[in-house]
Design a protein around this motif. Sequence first.
Motif, PDB file in Angstrom:
ATOM      1  N   GLY A 237       0.854  -1.189   0.000  1.00 49.70           N
ATOM      2  CA  GLY A 237       0.000   0.000   0.000  1.00 49.70           C
ATOM      3  C   GLY A 237       0.879   1.223   0.000  1.00 49.70           C
ATOM      4  N   GLU A 238       0.279   2.367   0.111  1.00 46.32           N
ATOM      5  CA  GLU A 238       1.066   3.591   0.162  1.00 46.32           C
ATOM      6  C   GLU A 238       1.805   3.675   1.488  1.00 46.32           C
ATOM      7  OE1 GLU A 238      -1.429   6.358  -2.945  1.00 46.32           O
ATOM      8  OE2 GLU A 238      -1.957   6.464  -0.828  1.00 46.32           O
ATOM      9  N   ARG A 239       2.923   4.391   1.452  1.00 48.34           N
ATOM     10  CA  ARG A 239       3.811   4.470   2.616  1.00 48.34           C
ATOM     11  C   ARG A 239       3.853   5.903   3.136  1.00 48.34           C
ATOM     12  NH1 ARG A 239       8.528   1.873   4.709  1.00 48.34           N
ATOM     13  NH2 ARG A 239       8.290   0.212   3.144  1.00 48.34           N
ATOM     14  N   LEU A 240       3.678   6.060   4.434  1.00 44.71           N
ATOM     15  CA  LEU A 240       3.847   7.347   5.096  1.00 44.71           C
ATOM     16  C   LEU A 240       5.253   7.399   5.680  1.00 44.71           C
ATOM     17  CD1 LEU A 240       2.851  10.043   6.369  1.00 44.71           C
ATOM     18  CD2 LEU A 240       2.068   8.671   8.329  1.00 44.71           C
ATOM     19  N   SER A 241       6.029   8.395   5.253  1.00 42.32           N
ATOM     20  CA  SER A 241       7.378   8.593   5.786  1.00 42.32           C
ATOM     21  C   SER A 241       7.479  10.010   6.317  1.00 42.32           C
ATOM     22  CB  SER A 241       8.449   8.362   4.715  1.00 42.32           C
ATOM     23  OG  SER A 241       8.444   7.015   4.274  1.00 42.32           O
ATOM     24  N   VAL A 242       8.012  10.143   7.536  1.00 43.18           N
ATOM     25  CA  VAL A 242       8.206  11.462   8.145  1.00 43.18           C
ATOM     26  C   VAL A 242       9.684  11.590   8.497  1.00 43.18           C
ATOM     27  CG1 VAL A 242       7.529  13.053   9.952  1.00 43.18           C
ATOM     28  CG2 VAL A 242       5.860  11.423   9.049  1.00 43.18           C
ATOM     29  N   LEU A 243      10.367  12.519   7.802  1.00 40.39           N
ATOM     30  CA  LEU A 243      11.787  12.738   8.025  1.00 40.39           C
ATOM     31  C   LEU A 243      12.002  13.704   9.188  1.00 40.39           C
ATOM     32  CD1 LEU A 243      11.397  12.228   4.775  1.00 40.39           C
ATOM     33  CD2 LEU A 243      13.779  12.965   4.683  1.00 40.39           C
ATOM     34  N   ARG A 244      13.156  13.538   9.841  1.00 41.39           N
ATOM     35  CA  ARG A 244      13.610  14.464  10.884  1.00 41.39           C
ATOM     36  C   ARG A 244      14.920  15.082  10.403  1.00 41.39           C
ATOM     37  NH1 ARG A 244      16.587  12.655  14.877  1.00 41.39           N
ATOM     38  NH2 ARG A 244      15.657  10.590  14.642  1.00 41.39           N
ATOM     39  N   PRO A 245      14.858  16.250   9.746  1.00 41.22           N
ATOM     40  CA  PRO A 245      16.061  16.812   9.125  1.00 41.22           C
ATOM     41  C   PRO A 245      17.225  17.018  10.080  1.00 41.22           C
ATOM     42  CG  PRO A 245      14.111  17.899   8.282  1.00 41.22           C
ATOM     43  CD  PRO A 245      13.648  17.019   9.397  1.00 41.22           C
ATOM     44  N   SER A 246      16.963  17.343  11.346  1.00 40.66           N
ATOM     45  CA  SER A 246      18.068  17.598  12.281  1.00 40.66           C
ATOM     46  C   SER A 246      18.895  16.349  12.554  1.00 40.66           C
ATOM     47  CB  SER A 246      17.527  18.154  13.599  1.00 40.66           C
ATOM     48  OG  SER A 246      16.728  17.181  14.266  1.00 40.66           O
ATOM     49  N   GLY A 247      18.356  15.176  12.286  1.00 45.55           N
ATOM     50  CA  GLY A 247      19.088  13.936  12.532  1.00 45.55           C
ATOM     51  C   GLY A 247      19.771  13.372  11.309  1.00 45.55           C
ATOM     52  N   THR A 248      19.692  14.064  10.177  1.00 48.09           N
ATOM     53  CA  THR A 248      20.263  13.561   8.933  1.00 48.09           C
ATOM     54  C   THR A 248      21.791  13.602   8.977  1.00 48.09           C
ATOM     55  OG1 THR A 248      18.328  14.215   7.660  1.00 48.09           O
ATOM     56  CG2 THR A 248      20.380  13.951   6.446  1.00 48.09           C
ATOM     57  N   ASP A 249      22.415  12.569   8.421  1.00 46.90           N
ATOM     58  CA  ASP A 249      23.867  12.471   8.351  1.00 46.90           C
ATOM     59  C   ASP A 249      24.262  12.351   6.895  1.00 46.90           C
ATOM     60  OD1 ASP A 249      26.538  12.101   8.767  1.00 46.90           O
ATOM     61  OD2 ASP A 249      26.372  10.035   9.482  1.00 46.90           O
ATOM     62  N   GLY A 250      24.726  13.454   6.297  1.00 50.80           N
ATOM     63  CA  GLY A 250      25.104  13.435   4.893  1.00 50.80           C
ATOM     64  C   GLY A 250      23.921  13.139   4.015  1.00 50.80           C
ATOM     65  N   ASP A 251      24.061  12.119   3.154  1.00 53.07           N
ATOM     66  CA  ASP A 251      22.977  11.715   2.258  1.00 53.07           C
ATOM     67  C   ASP A 251      21.977  10.787   2.938  1.00 53.07           C
ATOM     68  OD1 ASP A 251      23.972  13.103   0.081  1.00 53.07           O
ATOM     69  OD2 ASP A 251      25.226  11.437  -0.566  1.00 53.07           O
ATOM     70  N   LYS A 252      22.256  10.393   4.166  1.00 55.39           N
ATOM     71  CA  LYS A 252      21.427   9.397   4.845  1.00 55.39           C
ATOM     72  C   LYS A 252      20.346  10.092   5.670  1.00 55.39           C
ATOM     73  CE  LYS A 252      21.779   5.155   7.557  1.00 55.39           C
ATOM     74  NZ  LYS A 252      22.717   4.230   8.238  1.00 55.39           N
ATOM     75  N   PRO A 253      19.079  10.038   5.234  1.00 56.45           N
ATOM     76  CA  PRO A 253      18.021  10.737   5.969  1.00 56.45           C
ATOM     77  C   PRO A 253      17.650  10.007   7.248  1.00 56.45           C
ATOM     78  CG  PRO A 253      17.086   9.524   4.119  1.00 56.45           C
ATOM     79  CD  PRO A 253      18.574   9.366   4.022  1.00 56.45           C
ATOM     80  N   ALA A 254      17.263  10.790   8.254  1.00 63.44           N
ATOM     81  CA  ALA A 254      16.754  10.231   9.510  1.00 63.44           C
ATOM     82  C   ALA A 254      15.234  10.313   9.490  1.00 63.44           C
ATOM     83  CB  ALA A 254      17.308  11.006  10.701  1.00 63.44           C
ATOM     84  N   PHE A 255      14.574   9.303  10.033  1.00 62.95           N
ATOM     85  CA  PHE A 255      13.119   9.228  10.015  1.00 62.95           C
ATOM     86  C   PHE A 255      12.575   9.160  11.437  1.00 62.95           C
ATOM     87  CE2 PHE A 255      14.467   7.546   5.963  1.00 62.95           C
ATOM     88  CZ  PHE A 255      13.540   8.053   5.062  1.00 62.95           C
TER      89      PHE A 255
END
Length: 417
Positions: A237-255
Amino acid sequence: MLRSRDRAGHSPWAPVPAERRHRGDLLVAAVIVVLLLVVGLAYGLNSPAARTESVTATGSPTPVPVAGPVPGGFTELWRAQSPATPVPVAGGPDVVVAEGSRVSGRDAVTGAERWSYTRALPLCTVAGAYDRVNALYRNGEYCSELSSLTPTTGVRGPSRTLDARPGVRLIGEDPVLATGPDYLETFRSDLVRTAEYGTVFALKEPGDQPRTGCSFRSFAAARDRAGVLEKCPGDAGERLSVLRPSGTDGDKPAFDATVVLPGVAGAQLVAVSPERAAVLLPGAPALALFDRGGRRVGTAPVEAGPRLNVPADGVARTTTDPAARYWWTGSATIALDATTLAPRWTLPDTLGPGTRYGDDLLVPTPTGLAAVDPASGAVRRSVPVDRGGWTGPVQLATAGGLLVELRGTELVVLRPA
């Protein structure tokens, strides 16, 4: 120490006499000089600075009236085409107009142009955030050239390059979220990128992005949160993703969360708050509420009305104040609690989400405006507005006591009658 000399008595460091220079050497030197001049001239004519015209404000704007009680009527002051502003952008005494390659600040009272910014590139979109006007231009395949401007003077601030696709919207503040069909990124007030997710143009480390081949359907943003509803290969089904920009490391997003909604297709992400996400489910209209970790904590039926708006840009039509989010479904305006996103009240037969005006919420209706109690949704009074036959969506903003309506691609500024 004496310099050595050859048998003829000449020093090896002495300059070559002019009569001993070859004509070929002189010709080569001349060609090099001409080439350098041509390259320098070409760069000067085609550099970003040469292809940009910036005219800043010099005088003071006309003072705008203070917003008091909702008046008995509004009359038109001026109007202008502004197709590059998806929502009205009003910066105190100025209203921003954007069309083609030009962004300008108009005196809110008179409509006179006070400043302008033009590039030899087409505009993708213009939005306000961090007390600036962010103007995004298309350069080739991408909407990549982002310039920030002071809304009252047009003075240029930071600029940067994005990897956004055409059709992009810039939404939210802290962070700003740049949307796209398969890629999104966020940036902070100095325009430094804080996160990117999806089909990254130049991925530094393989495997940093958790999924590939996903298509993005709808978007929302809140403080340190960027939400996307996406369809990914292999998901049920469709996916809900919520990113947390302050936790991102380089190209690796934090969720904060990424969760599949089994069997769901055609949903819309309506809003995210610091603790929740609200998704409009297909079928009988209902909001599914998810907590910060992605757990479904409730479902609330909504009276969406006979027409359900499916935004082509994937961004629900909402406005916000400290107490609530106001969401336009396509037929009705629904107030959502600012923290829980649970529906609080519904006002049917509206044309947009509304905006605060003094102590009231002004909501556009087919006959004009409804002055609404923001807490209860009760209509305190109705204010007629002549829109000259316009019956489509209306988005509102205020500039002091003036009202700014965006009717399609046209901005109309109104004053109390």
